[in-house]
Motif scaffolding. Sequence first.
Motif, PDB file in Angstrom:
ATOM      1  N   ASP A   1      48.585 -37.139 -79.549  1.00 10.60           N
ATOM      2  CA  ASP A   1      47.446 -37.005 -80.212  1.00 10.60           C
ATOM      3  C   ASP A   1      46.707 -35.495 -80.144  1.00 10.60           C
ATOM      4  N   ALA A   2      46.645 -35.064 -78.676  1.00 10.82           N
ATOM      5  CA  ALA A   2      46.434 -33.597 -78.496  1.00 10.82           C
ATOM      6  C   ALA A   2      47.470 -32.645 -79.162  1.00 10.82           C
ATOM      7  N   PHE A   3      48.695 -32.995 -78.909  1.00 14.24           N
ATOM      8  CA  PHE A   3      49.589 -32.139 -79.695  1.00 14.24           C
ATOM      9  C   PHE A   3      49.474 -31.879 -81.226  1.00 14.24           C
ATOM     10  N   ASN A   4      49.294 -33.037 -81.685  1.00 16.70           N
ATOM     11  CA  ASN A   4      48.958 -32.979 -83.316  1.00 16.70           C
ATOM     12  C   ASN A   4      47.814 -32.086 -83.628  1.00 16.70           C
ATOM     13  N   PHE A   5      46.735 -32.183 -82.778  1.00 14.23           N
ATOM     14  CA  PHE A   5      45.674 -31.217 -82.865  1.00 14.23           C
ATOM     15  C   PHE A   5      46.005 -29.658 -82.961  1.00 14.23           C
ATOM     16  N   TYR A   6      46.775 -29.407 -81.715  1.00 14.63           N
ATOM     17  CA  TYR A   6      47.047 -28.312 -81.628  1.00 14.63           C
ATOM     18  C   TYR A   6      47.953 -27.348 -82.608  1.00 14.63           C
ATOM     19  N   LEU A   7      48.821 -28.552 -82.959  1.00 17.91           N
ATOM     20  CA  LEU A   7      49.857 -28.002 -84.213  1.00 17.91           C
ATOM     21  C   LEU A   7      49.136 -28.147 -85.460  1.00 17.91           C
ATOM     22  N   SER A   8      48.222 -28.778 -85.808  1.00 19.88           N
ATOM     23  CA  SER A   8      47.471 -28.649 -86.847  1.00 19.88           C
ATOM     24  C   SER A   8      46.611 -27.424 -87.061  1.00 19.88           C
ATOM     25  N   GLN A   9      46.105 -26.874 -85.959  1.00 24.75           N
ATOM     26  CA  GLN A   9      45.417 -25.607 -85.648  1.00 24.75           C
ATOM     27  C   GLN A   9      46.103 -24.511 -86.265  1.00 24.75           C
ATOM     28  N   LEU A  10      47.645 -24.427 -86.263  1.00 29.63           N
ATOM     29  CA  LEU A  10      48.206 -23.467 -86.772  1.00 29.63           C
ATOM     30  C   LEU A  10      48.814 -23.698 -88.217  1.00 29.63           C
ATOM     31  N   ARG A  11      49.132 -25.026 -88.337  1.00 32.80           N
ATOM     32  CA  ARG A  11      49.530 -25.442 -89.818  1.00 32.80           C
ATOM     33  C   ARG A  11      48.795 -25.128 -90.672  1.00 32.80           C
ATOM     34  N   ILE A  12      47.466 -25.161 -90.559  1.00 36.27           N
ATOM     35  CA  ILE A  12      46.396 -24.759 -91.337  1.00 36.27           C
ATOM     36  C   ILE A  12      46.443 -23.817 -92.328  1.00 36.27           C
ATOM     37  N   ARG A  13      46.964 -22.498 -91.376  1.00 29.99           N
ATOM     38  CA  ARG A  13      47.123 -21.197 -92.148  1.00 29.99           C
ATOM     39  C   ARG A  13      47.880 -21.254 -93.403  1.00 29.99           C
ATOM     40  N   VAL A  14      48.900 -22.171 -93.679  1.00 32.36           N
ATOM     41  CA  VAL A  14      49.670 -21.999 -94.640  1.00 32.36           C
ATOM     42  C   VAL A  14      48.898 -22.701 -95.772  1.00 32.36           C
ATOM     43  N   GLU A  15      48.304 -23.938 -95.439  1.00 34.49           N
ATOM     44  CA  GLU A  15      47.028 -24.530 -96.356  1.00 34.49           C
ATOM     45  C   GLU A  15      45.974 -23.368 -96.920  1.00 34.49           C
ATOM     46  N   MET A  16      45.500 -22.396 -95.808  1.00 34.84           N
ATOM     47  CA  MET A  16      44.595 -21.525 -96.206  1.00 34.84           C
ATOM     48  C   MET A  16      45.209 -20.482 -97.115  1.00 34.84           C
ATOM     49  N   ALA A  17      46.526 -20.266 -96.880  1.00 31.63           N
ATOM     50  CA  ALA A  17      47.194 -19.292 -97.740  1.00 31.63           C
ATOM     51  C   ALA A  17      47.347 -19.804 -99.094  1.00 31.63           C
ATOM     52  N   PHE A  18      47.635 -20.846 -99.342  1.00 31.10           N
ATOM     53  CA  PHE A  18      47.942 -21.699-100.427  1.00 31.10           C
ATOM     54  C   PHE A  18      46.559 -21.599-101.370  1.00 31.10           C
ATOM     55  N   GLY A  19      45.483 -21.949-100.542  1.00 33.17           N
ATOM     56  CA  GLY A  19      44.072 -22.012-101.036  1.00 33.17           C
ATOM     57  C   GLY A  19      43.437 -20.558-101.666  1.00 33.17           C
ATOM     58  N   ARG A  20      43.888 -19.696-100.737  1.00 32.76           N
ATOM     59  CA  ARG A  20      43.365 -18.147-101.206  1.00 32.76           C
ATOM     60  C   ARG A  20      44.279 -17.800-102.438  1.00 32.76           C
ATOM     61  N   LEU A  21      45.679 -18.157-102.493  1.00 27.84           N
ATOM     62  CA  LEU A  21      46.373 -17.770-103.811  1.00 27.84           C
ATOM     63  C   LEU A  21      45.792 -18.396-104.961  1.00 27.84           C
ATOM     64  N   VAL A  22      45.587 -19.554-104.879  1.00 30.51           N
ATOM     65  CA  VAL A  22      45.060 -20.261-106.041  1.00 30.51           C
ATOM     66  C   VAL A  22      43.601 -19.941-106.537  1.00 30.51           C
ATOM     67  N   ASN A  23      43.043 -19.654-105.448  1.00 32.13           N
ATOM     68  CA  ASN A  23      41.327 -19.305-105.758  1.00 32.13           C
ATOM     69  C   ASN A  23      41.434 -17.849-106.409  1.00 32.13           C
ATOM     70  N   LYS A  24      42.248 -16.969-106.120  1.00 31.98           N
ATOM     71  CA  LYS A  24      42.359 -15.683-106.642  1.00 31.98           C
ATOM     72  C   LYS A  24      43.213 -15.465-107.844  1.00 31.98           C
ATOM     73  N   PHE A  25      44.027 -16.239-107.833  1.00 27.66           N
ATOM     74  CA  PHE A  25      44.834 -16.369-109.178  1.00 27.66           C
ATOM     75  C   PHE A  25      44.726 -17.531-109.854  1.00 27.66           C
ATOM     76  N   ARG A  26      43.595 -17.713-110.760  1.00 28.22           N
ATOM     77  CA  ARG A  26      43.251 -18.987-111.270  1.00 28.22           C
ATOM     78  C   ARG A  26      44.390 -19.528-112.225  1.00 28.22           C
ATOM     79  N   ILE A  27      45.385 -18.834-112.802  1.00 25.37           N
ATOM     80  CA  ILE A  27      46.182 -19.333-113.647  1.00 25.37           C
ATOM     81  C   ILE A  27      47.109 -20.488-113.003  1.00 25.37           C
ATOM     82  N   LEU A  28      47.249 -20.614-111.587  1.00 29.07           N
ATOM     83  CA  LEU A  28      47.745 -21.409-110.810  1.00 29.07           C
ATOM     84  C   LEU A  28      47.002 -22.676-110.723  1.00 29.07           C
TER      85      LEU A  28
END
Length: 555
Positions: A393-420
């Motif tokens: 469970d602790a490993f899952n937390f530390y992995l999700s800490q870093l994996r969230i960066r791609v989710e943030m990148a997707f979020g930033r991409l779609v928020n900036k380019f609203r056509i997506l």
Amino acid sequence: MDDETDAAGDDALPPLFRPGDGDSSDDSDDEEPDLDEGAVEDEDSSRRNMSSSSSQSSSMFDSSSAGSSMSDCSSVGSSLEDSTSSSSESMLSESSSSSSSADSDGVDDVNGLLHILDNILNASNDPWDHRRIDWEDHVAMLMNAGLFENEYRMTHGTFCKLRDILSPHLQRAEHNSRSSEPITPTHIMVAGLRVLYGGRTIDQSRIVGTGRTAAYDAVDDFIDAVNSGRFQPLHTCVIVLVFDPLCSLASELDIRRPYTPEEWARINRGFRSKSFQEMLHGCVGALDGFFQRTNQPTRKETKNVTSYYSGHYESYGVNCQAIAASDLRFLHFSVCAPGSTYDNVAFDHDEDLKSLVYSLPRGLYVVADAAYTLTESVLVPFTGAHRFDSANDAFNFYLSQLRIRVEMAFGRLVNKFRILSGKIERSLERVSAIIMACVRLHNFIIENDGLGLTLDDSDFELDEANEDEPEIRADPLAPLGMTYLPTVDHPNPDEPTPELVATLGTSSTRDATVEYIRSHGIGRPTHNIERKRRELGFVTSPSGHVRDREFVSPS
């Protein structure tokens, strides 16, 4: 004899002047004025006297006088006939002249209408002299109000740099412009950026000052200039395309992947700074899938139309695969498979992605969710019953800490380019071009302007206020308040969603990390444990007892 004379006189008169001819047959129906009896008797008496006098005068005529009378009557009749004839000819002449004048007026009216119609048609065919947007005044106004970055999602310096890069690909011959002012690369950039930011193409024709067709051409030219390369089919069964970076002409906009150990080390330092106590110190990227809604493909575009339909999102779409760095830039991005494709299958379709991941130096890896296969180069979380182990469970937390960066990148991409954020209603080839243009601009803006104030790292510190979830603009169809649509590995809504279990695989790196966590007694941070308990409906009372939420006072 008198009767014959009277008859001859009447016959000699033209019809218009004969007694009684002017009377209408409907006169009997007309109302007569009322006369008193005295007036009627006087009129009858006068008529009798006139008749008696006429009879006496007639008896005094002899045959010669009668002949003379006949001759006089004939001459009078002839005179009347001549005068009537000339009068009739005069009337006919006037009527003919009037008719001719009326015909002439009618022809003039028709010619006038034809002239007006011809002017209207010529006016519609004549090019409208569109007034282009005055870019200098427009910039001055936005800069004065502090709205340039809000309007164009980048600083003015970055805009000018982008214009310098794209201008060679956006030049147009001035003699081809039908207006007094040509369409410049700046005008094309403004139209293209505004459409990618979510505006309508037809609106840009009025903002920039172009015709409707010119606005659509400008947007397509801008997208092609940003990509500045050709697209190649990724798989023979689908027509979805991926960008070939080796064919790029605008190299400054390339999605650049690391090659040298120094480049990998710099990216690794970014992820280590995001990992709590640098628990996962070998991460160099976050891998995930992205679902983009599209129109239903045609049979000419693909033979398997249904493969693009996602039952989960009830929409046609494409599967995109991406790896993001810690600063939210994309190290890899591809539109590689139909929308219903599983992430691990789409990963196998993307040869460039596989070569990037499997060629990582020893000890480096990317982090992903449980949809991917566990390998030495791809670390995924524990699922099922394994996740209840404290170390796992602790490993899952530390992995999700870093994996969230791609989710943030997707979020930033779609928020900036609203056509997506919605359905892209273009062909599959143009959908791929639009997505790749947005991604390349996304990287270019971050490289030149940084993350800016909207998505600074300070907004995502793991404190009790923000914890480890970013504040993003949620898509109503996305799970967990995400701003984009993640790929789903069980797209059939008619079947129950099974427990997501990672594809069987082994990783000595993951095993060693879990063993380190277990041996040192490392667990999730306290604030994260409290948050998970709140999500599950349990809280810790002031006395230290864990209780169900309903038994704890809100105060």
